[in-house]
Design a protein around this motif. Structure first.
Motif, PDB file in Angstrom:
ATOM      1  N   ALA A  82      48.943  27.775  40.042  1.00  0.00           N
ATOM      2  CA  ALA A  82      49.279  28.154  41.143  1.00  0.00           C
ATOM      3  C   ALA A  82      49.397  28.229  42.593  1.00  0.00           C
ATOM      4  CB  ALA A  82      51.247  29.492  40.639  1.00  0.00           C
ATOM      5  N   ASN A  83      48.635  29.531  42.525  1.00  0.00           N
ATOM      6  CA  ASN A  83      48.441  29.572  44.095  1.00  0.00           C
ATOM      7  C   ASN A  83      47.077  29.628  45.122  1.00  0.00           C
ATOM      8  OD1 ASN A  83      50.610  31.377  43.961  1.00  0.00           O
ATOM      9  ND2 ASN A  83      49.818  32.754  42.252  1.00  0.00           N
ATOM     10  N   TYR A  85      45.845  29.052  48.847  1.00  0.00           N
ATOM     11  CA  TYR A  85      45.686  29.597  49.952  1.00  0.00           C
ATOM     12  C   TYR A  85      45.453  28.036  51.201  1.00  0.00           C
ATOM     13  CZ  TYR A  85      46.122  32.220  54.638  1.00  0.00           C
ATOM     14  OH  TYR A  85      47.153  32.462  55.330  1.00  0.00           O
ATOM     15  N   TYR A  97      46.008  20.677  51.616  1.00  0.00           N
ATOM     16  CA  TYR A  97      47.434  21.821  51.075  1.00  0.00           C
ATOM     17  C   TYR A  97      48.770  20.657  50.735  1.00  0.00           C
ATOM     18  CZ  TYR A  97      52.279  23.815  52.508  1.00  0.00           C
ATOM     19  OH  TYR A  97      53.428  24.187  51.846  1.00  0.00           O
ATOM     20  N   LEU A 101      50.793  20.477  46.576  1.00  0.00           N
ATOM     21  CA  LEU A 101      51.896  20.733  47.161  1.00  0.00           C
ATOM     22  C   LEU A 101      52.473  18.941  45.558  1.00  0.00           C
ATOM     23  CD1 LEU A 101      53.436  20.750  50.250  1.00  0.00           C
ATOM     24  CD2 LEU A 101      53.853  22.900  48.352  1.00  0.00           C
ATOM     25  N   LYS A 104      52.591  19.753  42.479  1.00  0.00           N
ATOM     26  CA  LYS A 104      53.130  21.044  41.389  1.00  0.00           C
ATOM     27  C   LYS A 104      53.088  22.671  41.538  1.00  0.00           C
ATOM     28  CE  LYS A 104      55.757  17.363  40.708  1.00  0.00           C
ATOM     29  NZ  LYS A 104      56.330  17.029  42.066  1.00  0.00           N
ATOM     30  N   LYS A 105      51.946  22.471  43.065  1.00  0.00           N
ATOM     31  CA  LYS A 105      50.912  24.363  42.578  1.00  0.00           C
ATOM     32  C   LYS A 105      52.572  24.743  43.511  1.00  0.00           C
ATOM     33  CE  LYS A 105      48.151  22.864  40.065  1.00  0.00           C
ATOM     34  NZ  LYS A 105      47.815  23.505  38.872  1.00  0.00           N
ATOM     35  N   ASN A 106      51.753  25.946  44.131  1.00  0.00           N
ATOM     36  CA  ASN A 106      52.754  26.525  44.648  1.00  0.00           C
ATOM     37  C   ASN A 106      52.152  27.004  46.124  1.00  0.00           C
ATOM     38  OD1 ASN A 106      55.050  28.488  46.199  1.00  0.00           O
ATOM     39  ND2 ASN A 106      54.747  29.827  44.467  1.00  0.00           N
ATOM     40  N   THR A 108      50.059  27.660  50.063  1.00  0.00           N
ATOM     41  CA  THR A 108      50.743  29.311  51.060  1.00  0.00           C
ATOM     42  C   THR A 108      49.877  28.131  52.281  1.00  0.00           C
ATOM     43  OG1 THR A 108      51.133  30.688  50.127  1.00  0.00           O
ATOM     44  CG2 THR A 108      51.263  31.484  52.396  1.00  0.00           C
ATOM     45  N   THR A 129      45.595  34.661  44.981  1.00  0.00           N
ATOM     46  CA  THR A 129      45.440  33.647  45.284  1.00  0.00           C
ATOM     47  C   THR A 129      44.022  33.248  44.273  1.00  0.00           C
ATOM     48  OG1 THR A 129      45.926  33.808  47.503  1.00  0.00           O
ATOM     49  CG2 THR A 129      44.779  32.264  47.810  1.00  0.00           C
TER      50      THR A 129
END
Ligand code: PLP
Length: 356
Positions: A82-83, A85, A97, A101, A104-106, A108, A129
């Motif tokens: 998911a995370n 950076y 980045y 997206l 379908k990750k999350n 930052t 992270t």
């Protein structure tokens, strides 16, 4: 007359590539089997020489894929549930980045203006992270990151994996791989080769993560996930029919670079960069886009042209000098110069004579 390509990708190919191409045809390289002994030896020797040239540790794996853009996708798939950076300061760091997206990750991001660097001391990477992503040399804007800033982030976030894009700084950039987990590049910039081959260097920790994800029913991709790539690399092979010709040419170029010596290549790069930056600093028709001298890339030089770059690029083209235009919205404002090993100091001087 042949053109000189100062474009930062695809770029000027090394003069010796013409001979290597001929040799490849002579040796039937495009027809050999990618499961045969000749290919396996080519794979093994290319990897061995790349390890030597770039000082890649023994326990890191070297994979061959199709491009740097592919590397971004593979890294997110194999290292992130998911995370992630992302340090974003231009088009290529943004692509990394966006890849997260799209998968379908999350992710930052810490985004700064084009042409600017990051305030690393102030960064607080959220927990947890899984992966921190850097574009060490942002080709769209000419900003570089000092590798020691990346190492500091790793020291302060020892549980996160670190991914670094070195497409437009390799082989110039010096890296300590022990702080890094996924390092990647393609060959059409600093290696002066035709496009169509990507290299992905993976730490044991990143391999463990990929295995963990696969074992826990996450989607790590199919034929180019780290585990399949590793299985095949152990046999000096790739899962699919690879760019055998591209690997042959890379093999020859790395051999050539080892012979020249990486330190000599670095010194030549710095000398050309100094000549170029000094010229642009002194000439009032130009402004160096990256204000902070410490952030200026030696390998991708981005210049704002007073009154716009379109005519200048056109005029240079007529003289056989192909200049990179600005990236994206800077297309008509900037020129970009790829200062790679295929460009000689003589080429640089020719360029400057024509820019005066
Ligand atoms: C050119 C470039 C890429 C994309 O490389 P491909 O081989 O076209 O996928 C990625 N990152 C940086 C920094 C680049 O300069």
């Amino acid at each position: 007359m042949k053109n000189i390509y100062f474009t930062p990708g695809p770029s000027q190919i090394l003069p010796s590539v013409a001979k290597y191409l001929k040799d490849a045809l002579q040796e039937d390289i495009p027809s050999i089997s990618h499961r045969g002994k000749t290919y396996q030896e080519l794979f093994a020797s290319t990897t061995e020489m790349l390890r030597k040239l770039l000082k890649i540790p023994k326990d890191y794996e070297v994979f061959y894929i199709s491009s740097a853009t592919e590397a971004m996708e593979r890294i997110i798939e194999n290292c992130v549930t998911a995370n992630s950076y992302h340090f974003v300061n231009g088009a290529f760091s943004k692509r990394f980045y966006d890849t997260a997206l799209e998968l379908k990750k999350n992710p930052t991001k810490y985004e700064v203006e084009d042409g600017k660097g990051f305030t690393f001391q102030k960064v607080k990477i959220p927990h947890p992270t899984e992966l921190v992503c850097f574009t060490q040399n942002e080709t769209s804007t000419g900003v570089m990151i000092d590798p020691s800033d990346i190492y500091e982030i790793k020291k302060n976030n020892p549980d996160s994996l670190i991914a670094v894009d070195i497409v437009s700084s390799v082989p110039y950039v010096t890296l300590d791989y022990t702080f890094l987990d996924c390092v990647f590049f393609s060959v059409q910039k600093g290696f002066g080769l035709p496009a169509g081959l990507g290299i992905l260097i993976i730490s044991p920790k990143a391999m463990e993560k990929a295995k963990f994800l696969a074992d826990n029913n996450h989607n790590v991709g199919s034929y180019h996930n780290f585990l399949v790539l590793s299985q095949f690399a152990k046999k000096n092979q790739t899962p699919e029919t690879p760019n055998v010709l591209g690997m042959y040419l890379l093999n020859k170029v790395v051999q050539e670079m080892l012979k020249t010596g990486i330190e000599t290549i670095r010194k030549q790069t710095e000398r050309k960069a100094k000549t170029l930056y000094t010229f642009f600093e002194k000439n009032k028709a130009y402004t160096v886009f990256v204000e902070d001298k410490n952030l200026r890339s030696p390998t991708v030089i981005v210049i704002e042209v007073k009154g716009g770059s379109t005519n200048l690029i056109k005029n240079l083209k007529e003289k056989g000098i192909v200049m990179g235009s600005g990236y994206g919205s800077y297309k008509e404002k900037h020129i970009r110069i790829g200062n790679f090993p295929a460009i000689s100091i003589k080429d640089v001087k020719k360029l400057l004579r024509n820019l005066r």
